[in-house]
Design a protein around this motif. Sequence first.
Motif, mmCIF file in Angstrom:
data_model
loop_
_atom_site.group_PDB
_atom_site.id
_atom_site.type_symbol
_atom_site.label_atom_id
_atom_site.label_comp_id
_atom_site.label_asym_id
_atom_site.label_seq_id
_atom_site.Cartn_x
_atom_site.Cartn_y
_atom_site.Cartn_z
ATOM 1 N N PRO A 1 -2.169 0.201 -4.835
ATOM 2 C CA PRO A 1 -1.604 0.927 -5.975
ATOM 3 C C PRO A 1 -2.575 1.154 -7.133
ATOM 4 N N GLU B 1 -4.025 5.061 3.496
ATOM 5 C CA GLU B 1 -3.265 4.000 2.830
ATOM 6 C C GLU B 1 -4.118 3.463 1.690
ATOM 7 N N VAL B 2 -3.535 3.406 0.493
ATOM 8 C CA VAL B 2 -4.313 2.907 -0.648
ATOM 9 C C VAL B 2 -3.538 1.836 -1.400
ATOM 10 N N GLN C 1 -4.874 11.780 5.033
ATOM 11 C CA GLN C 1 -3.864 10.810 4.648
ATOM 12 C C GLN C 1 -4.500 9.433 4.774
ATOM 13 N N LEU D 1 -3.901 7.469 -6.384
ATOM 14 C CA LEU D 1 -2.586 8.049 -6.104
ATOM 15 C C LEU D 1 -2.295 9.295 -6.929
ATOM 16 N N LYS D 2 -3.007 9.462 -8.024
ATOM 17 C CA LYS D 2 -2.827 10.653 -8.850
ATOM 18 C C LYS D 2 -3.370 11.902 -8.144
ATOM 19 N N THR E 1 0.846 -1.198 0.000
ATOM 20 C CA THR E 1 0.000 0.000 0.000
ATOM 21 C C THR E 1 0.878 1.242 0.000
ATOM 22 N N TYR E 2 0.263 2.349 -0.364
ATOM 23 C CA TYR E 2 0.960 3.621 -0.445
ATOM 24 C C TYR E 2 0.183 4.684 0.331
ATOM 25 N N GLN E 3 0.903 5.644 0.861
ATOM 26 C CA GLN E 3 0.275 6.761 1.551
ATOM 27 C C GLN E 3 -0.229 7.770 0.520
ATOM 28 N N LEU E 4 -1.471 8.115 0.631
ATOM 29 C CA LEU E 4 -2.052 9.157 -0.208
ATOM 30 C C LEU E 4 -2.378 10.332 0.687
ATOM 31 N N LYS E 5 -1.758 11.455 0.406
ATOM 32 C CA LYS E 5 -2.046 12.696 1.124
ATOM 33 C C LYS E 5 -2.680 13.650 0.135
ATOM 34 N N ALA F 1 -2.610 12.734 -5.160
ATOM 35 C CA ALA F 1 -1.634 13.131 -4.129
ATOM 36 C C ALA F 1 -1.299 14.610 -4.250
#
Length: 156
Positions: A22, A19-20, A17, A68-69, A4-8, A71
Amino acid sequence: MAKTYQLKMNLNGQDVQVEVQPFATLAHVLREQLGLTGTKIGCEEGECGACTVLIDGQAVNSCIYPALKAAGRRVLTIEGLAKNGELHPVQRAFLEHGAVQCGYCTPGMVLAAVALLGQNPHPTEEEIRRAISGNLCRCTGYIQIIEAIKDVASRA
């Protein structure tokens, strides 16, 4: 389990913020992870406009928009449109003109109208029709919706 990635992002005026996955779409993150169910999911192909949200003032189909785009960007959903208990002028005009029926398309339609009026406060009827052409409504037809948007434009 996938990484997962952090999305802010700034969501409805608040920094958030989350977690998503990809390949998560913004619509799914908004609805399933952040509980903002005003964003509807219809076709999941970017054709019906029920999932429309604004990113930095531009209308996008969040069902095909990679989460994620978003962000670092400003995301506005229908939940963030009213301020201090007062409906946005477009929301109020939709009510006054009977442009709300089942309500499924309404959030996307309202946000498409807000994006249009943000870029062009005095659109022609043709420009209104073009701006909402990516949003499908099977209940009201489009006359009431167009009249509502024209009403808001006439007050600007």
